[in-house]
Design a protein around this motif. Structure first.
Motif, short mmCIF file in Angstrom:
data_model
loop_
_atom_site.label_atom_id
_atom_site.label_comp_id
_atom_site.label_asym_id
_atom_site.label_seq_id
_atom_site.Cartn_x
_atom_site.Cartn_y
_atom_site.Cartn_z
N VAL A 48 0.87 -1.18 0.00
CA VAL A 48 0.00 0.00 0.00
C VAL A 48 0.90 1.23 0.00
O VAL A 48 1.66 1.44 0.96
CB VAL A 48 -0.93 0.01 1.22
CG1 VAL A 48 -1.77 1.29 1.23
CG2 VAL A 48 -1.83 -1.22 1.23
N PRO A 49 0.87 2.04 -1.06
CA PRO A 49 1.70 3.24 -1.08
C PRO A 49 1.38 4.18 0.07
O PRO A 49 0.25 4.20 0.58
CB PRO A 49 1.34 3.88 -2.43
CG PRO A 49 0.79 2.77 -3.25
CD PRO A 49 0.10 1.86 -2.29
N GLU A 50 2.35 4.98 0.46
CA GLU A 50 2.20 5.84 1.63
C GLU A 50 0.98 6.75 1.52
O GLU A 50 0.26 6.97 2.50
CB GLU A 50 3.47 6.68 1.82
CG GLU A 50 3.46 7.49 3.10
CD GLU A 50 4.79 8.16 3.37
OE1 GLU A 50 4.84 9.03 4.26
OE2 GLU A 50 5.78 7.80 2.70
N GLY A 51 0.71 7.27 0.36
CA GLY A 51 -0.41 8.18 0.20
C GLY A 51 -1.77 7.52 0.30
O GLY A 51 -2.79 8.22 0.40
N LEU A 52 -1.81 6.18 0.27
CA LEU A 52 -3.08 5.46 0.33
C LEU A 52 -3.28 4.72 1.64
O LEU A 52 -4.29 4.03 1.82
CB LEU A 52 -3.16 4.46 -0.83
CG LEU A 52 -3.18 5.06 -2.24
CD1 LEU A 52 -3.20 3.95 -3.29
CD2 LEU A 52 -4.38 5.98 -2.43
N LEU A 53 -2.36 4.87 2.57
CA LEU A 53 -2.47 4.18 3.85
C LEU A 53 -3.72 4.63 4.61
O LEU A 53 -4.01 5.83 4.67
CB LEU A 53 -1.23 4.45 4.70
CG LEU A 53 0.07 3.78 4.24
CD1 LEU A 53 1.24 4.34 5.04
CD2 LEU A 53 -0.02 2.27 4.39
N PRO A 54 -4.47 3.68 5.17
CA PRO A 54 -5.65 4.07 5.96
C PRO A 54 -5.23 4.85 7.20
O PRO A 54 -4.18 4.58 7.80
CB PRO A 54 -6.27 2.72 6.34
CG PRO A 54 -5.16 1.74 6.24
CD PRO A 54 -4.26 2.23 5.15
N GLU A 55 -6.05 5.82 7.57
CA GLU A 55 -5.72 6.68 8.70
C GLU A 55 -6.87 6.71 9.70
O GLU A 55 -8.02 6.45 9.36
CB GLU A 55 -5.43 8.11 8.21
CG GLU A 55 -4.24 8.20 7.27
CD GLU A 55 -3.99 9.63 6.80
OE1 GLU A 55 -4.86 10.50 7.07
OE2 GLU A 55 -2.94 9.88 6.18
N GLY A 56 -6.51 7.05 10.93
CA GLY A 56 -7.52 7.27 11.97
C GLY A 56 -8.45 6.09 12.17
O GLY A 56 -8.03 4.94 12.26
N ALA A 57 -9.75 6.38 12.19
CA ALA A 57 -10.75 5.35 12.47
C ALA A 57 -10.78 4.27 11.40
O ALA A 57 -11.16 3.13 11.68
CB ALA A 57 -12.12 6.00 12.59
N GLU A 58 -10.38 4.63 10.19
CA GLU A 58 -10.41 3.64 9.11
C GLU A 58 -9.52 2.44 9.42
O GLU A 58 -9.83 1.31 9.05
CB GLU A 58 -9.97 4.29 7.79
CG GLU A 58 -10.14 3.37 6.58
CD GLU A 58 -9.73 4.03 5.29
OE1 GLU A 58 -9.96 3.43 4.23
OE2 GLU A 58 -9.18 5.15 5.34
#
Length: 248
Positions: free
Chosen positions: A8-18
């Motif tokens: 998963v490229p850095e710009g597509l990494l899930p963040e926070g609650a995701e």
């Protein structure tokens, strides 16, 4: 081989609650998201209990190579009009080899790949016999196991990238051995296979890499060390040791 690694490229990494939502909260999936998954051999098996993420990962790996998570062949003339990507498939990317990049960029007739998932494979055997680009035999008149083997032999006939999700669903023990022979030959002759399975028979394919998914995340394992193999070995040796706990 056609794919060296998925990530998963850095710009597509899930963040926070995701990150706390399915499928990113499944340990095996979370590890792939964080670290990627490299392929070291032409045939790779993903094994683990229900809910371990192996089918989710298989679907997303297929999608990373432009295959539909619903199932079907690479470069099909008509795709699904309502094609929807899976959550992991939305962000997972394949690092292709030169051969993989060439195949994806080439003409449709040279794109050799197929994603088989048990839930939709039955429909394929009912509807695609005799359709150009698939198989000539009338698989709708065969048993499910015979239809599956006919599909395998027709769609995996040339070097390509093949992903399978529980292909053993319709197969007897003997038919599973026939599929082992096919998987071994695919790996030997230039194909790459990624297969999610519950079958210790399929996982025994000589020379294959086995990745076990569970609460631990991912680990590469030898066939004789798998929980899957151990449970089947002990059950076949003494079924009552298991059955007494569910029938008492």
């Amino acid at each position: 081989m056609f794919v060296d690694r998925v990530r998963v490229p850095e710009g597509l990494l899930p963040e926070g609650a995701e990150r706390e939502r399915w499928p990113f909260n499944v340990p095996g999936v979370a590890e792939v998201v964080a670290q990627g998954l490299a392929f070291g051999r032409p045939v790779t098996f993903l094994v683990g209990e229900n809910g371990s993420g192996k089918s989710t990962l298989a679907e997303a790996i297929a999608e990373s190579f432009s295959l539909d998570a619903y199932g079907g062949r690479l470069g099909a003339l008509r795709g699904r009009p309502d094609r929807v990507r899976t959550p992991l498939g939305e962000v997972l990317r394949a690092d292709t080899t030169v051969a993989g990049a060439r195949m994806l960029a080439g003409p449709r007739r040279r794109k050799k790949g197929f994603f088989l998932r048990a839930e939709t494979a039955f429909q394929m055997t009912e509807n695609l016999g005799g359709v150009p680009g698939y198989w000539e035999q009338d698989t709708s008149a065969m048993s499910h196991g015979e239809g599956f083997l006919t599909m395998f032999e027709a769609m995996f006939a040339a070097p390509g990238f093949y992903v399978m999700d529980e292909p053993e669903a319709a197969l007897s023990f003997t038919s599973s051995l026939r599929l082992v022979a096919l998987l071994y030959e695919l790996g030997r002759t230039g194909s790459q296979v990624v297969c999610a399975t519950h079958s210790p028979v399929l996982a025994s394919t000589p020379g294959a890499e086995i990745i076990e998914l569970g609460e631990h995340g991912l680990r590469r394992a030898e066939w004789h060390d798998l929980e899957l193999t151990d449970h089947w070995r002990r059950f076949l040796a003494e079924p009552n040791a298991y059955l007494r706990h569910i029938t008492s």
